[in-house]
Write a protein that holds these residues in place. Structure first.
Motif, short mmCIF file in Angstrom:
data_model
loop_
_atom_site.label_atom_id
_atom_site.label_comp_id
_atom_site.label_asym_id
_atom_site.label_seq_id
_atom_site.Cartn_x
_atom_site.Cartn_y
_atom_site.Cartn_z
N LEU A 1 58.04 28.45 -22.29
CA LEU A 1 58.13 27.24 -21.08
C LEU A 1 58.86 26.01 -21.38
O LEU A 1 58.80 24.97 -20.80
CB LEU A 1 56.89 27.02 -20.49
N THR A 2 59.63 26.06 -22.29
CA THR A 2 60.54 25.11 -22.67
C THR A 2 62.06 25.33 -22.11
O THR A 2 62.35 26.35 -21.66
CB THR A 2 61.04 24.80 -24.23
N TRP A 3 62.85 23.99 -22.06
CA TRP A 3 63.93 24.27 -21.36
C TRP A 3 65.02 25.20 -22.22
O TRP A 3 65.80 25.94 -21.62
CB TRP A 3 64.85 22.86 -21.36
N HIS B 1 54.39 20.78 -18.13
CA HIS B 1 54.96 21.37 -19.56
C HIS B 1 56.00 20.51 -20.11
O HIS B 1 55.75 20.47 -21.46
CB HIS B 1 56.33 22.39 -18.80
N GLU B 2 56.30 19.28 -19.50
CA GLU B 2 57.22 18.10 -20.16
C GLU B 2 56.08 17.38 -20.97
O GLU B 2 56.48 17.16 -22.11
CB GLU B 2 57.81 17.26 -19.11
N ASN C 1 64.05 28.59 -21.46
CA ASN C 1 64.81 29.10 -19.81
C ASN C 1 66.12 29.44 -19.90
O ASN C 1 66.58 30.27 -19.32
CB ASN C 1 64.27 27.88 -18.86
N HIS D 1 66.52 12.92 -15.38
CA HIS D 1 65.60 13.84 -16.15
C HIS D 1 65.88 13.88 -17.59
O HIS D 1 64.95 13.57 -18.30
CB HIS D 1 65.98 15.21 -15.73
N SER E 1 53.28 24.86 -10.25
CA SER E 1 52.95 25.05 -11.66
C SER E 1 53.86 23.72 -11.93
O SER E 1 55.44 23.65 -12.24
CB SER E 1 54.00 26.28 -12.13
N ALA E 2 53.47 22.82 -12.25
CA ALA E 2 53.83 21.38 -12.60
C ALA E 2 55.02 21.50 -13.72
O ALA E 2 54.43 21.59 -14.72
CB ALA E 2 52.68 20.43 -12.76
N LEU E 3 56.12 21.21 -13.44
CA LEU E 3 57.03 20.84 -14.72
C LEU E 3 56.58 19.66 -15.46
O LEU E 3 56.74 19.50 -16.52
CB LEU E 3 58.62 20.49 -13.81
N LYS E 4 56.08 18.66 -14.67
CA LYS E 4 55.51 17.58 -15.60
C LYS E 4 54.40 18.04 -16.62
O LYS E 4 54.53 17.47 -17.54
CB LYS E 4 54.86 16.30 -14.71
#
Length: 176
Positions: free
Chosen positions: A151-153, A83-84, A156, A55, A78-81
């Motif tokens: 919605l960023t790391w 957001h990335e 979170n 990751h 809710s696709a993490l990809k």
């Protein structure tokens, strides 16, 4: 199979899109079929399968992308990809479905197309291929949106720390 990357490989064989390359990061049961499809269409030299990556390597890999594609996704995800991709200031083409409307706005922070619609996907790809200003604008707006929504790391992590602190504070309160 549910990502419909077969549609993207089909696009590579179309006139006017000969300069495109597809990078599929990760592994899965569809990989063998996608490689065979690319070979059959004569585009195998433009489809790259670097395999799974840790990751922490993903942000660096995304810097090589011009466009991020999500031809299809589950209706409940809710696709993490997504957001990335957005955090990496990439212009995104994604399915037009309610679970993604929570995060993106068509024409502003992504281009949305009906899930699995090859004609609409082609039109969206061609519009980004021919319009660097649109690519740039979508990418910047996407990054702003992902930051705004928290919605960023980092956001979170801050929420987790806040919850933990509230639990600690609650535990340490004298009994009433």
């Amino acid at each position: 199979d549910w990502h419909r990357l077969d549609l993207v490989i089909d696009l590579l064989a179309l006139p006017g899109l000969e300069g495109l390359r597809l990078v599929i990061i990760g592994e899965g049961p569809a990989g063998e079929g996608l490689a065979a499809q690319a070979l059959q269409l004569g585009v195998q030299h433009r489809v790259h399968f670097p395999g799974s990556r840790r990751h922490d390597q993903i942000p660096e890999l995304l810097t090589a992308f011009d466009v991020a594609l999500m031809p299809a996704i589950n209706a409940y995800a809710s696709a993490l990809k997504l957001h990335e991709y957005m955090a990496a200031t990439l212009p995104v083409i994604a399915p037009d479905q309610p679970n993604l409307h929570e995060v993106v706005t068509n024409g502003e922070s992504a281009l949305l197309v009906p899930s699995g619609d090859a004609v609409a996907l082609e039109a969206a790809v061609r519009s980004l291929v021919t319009n660097p200003e649109l690519r740039s604008e979508l990418g910047k707006n996407a990054a702003r949106q992902i930051e705004k929504l928290g919605l960023t790391w980092r956001a979170n992590g801050e929420r987790v720390v806040k919850c933990a602190q509230q639990l600690i504070d609650e535990r340490d309160k004298p009994n009433r």
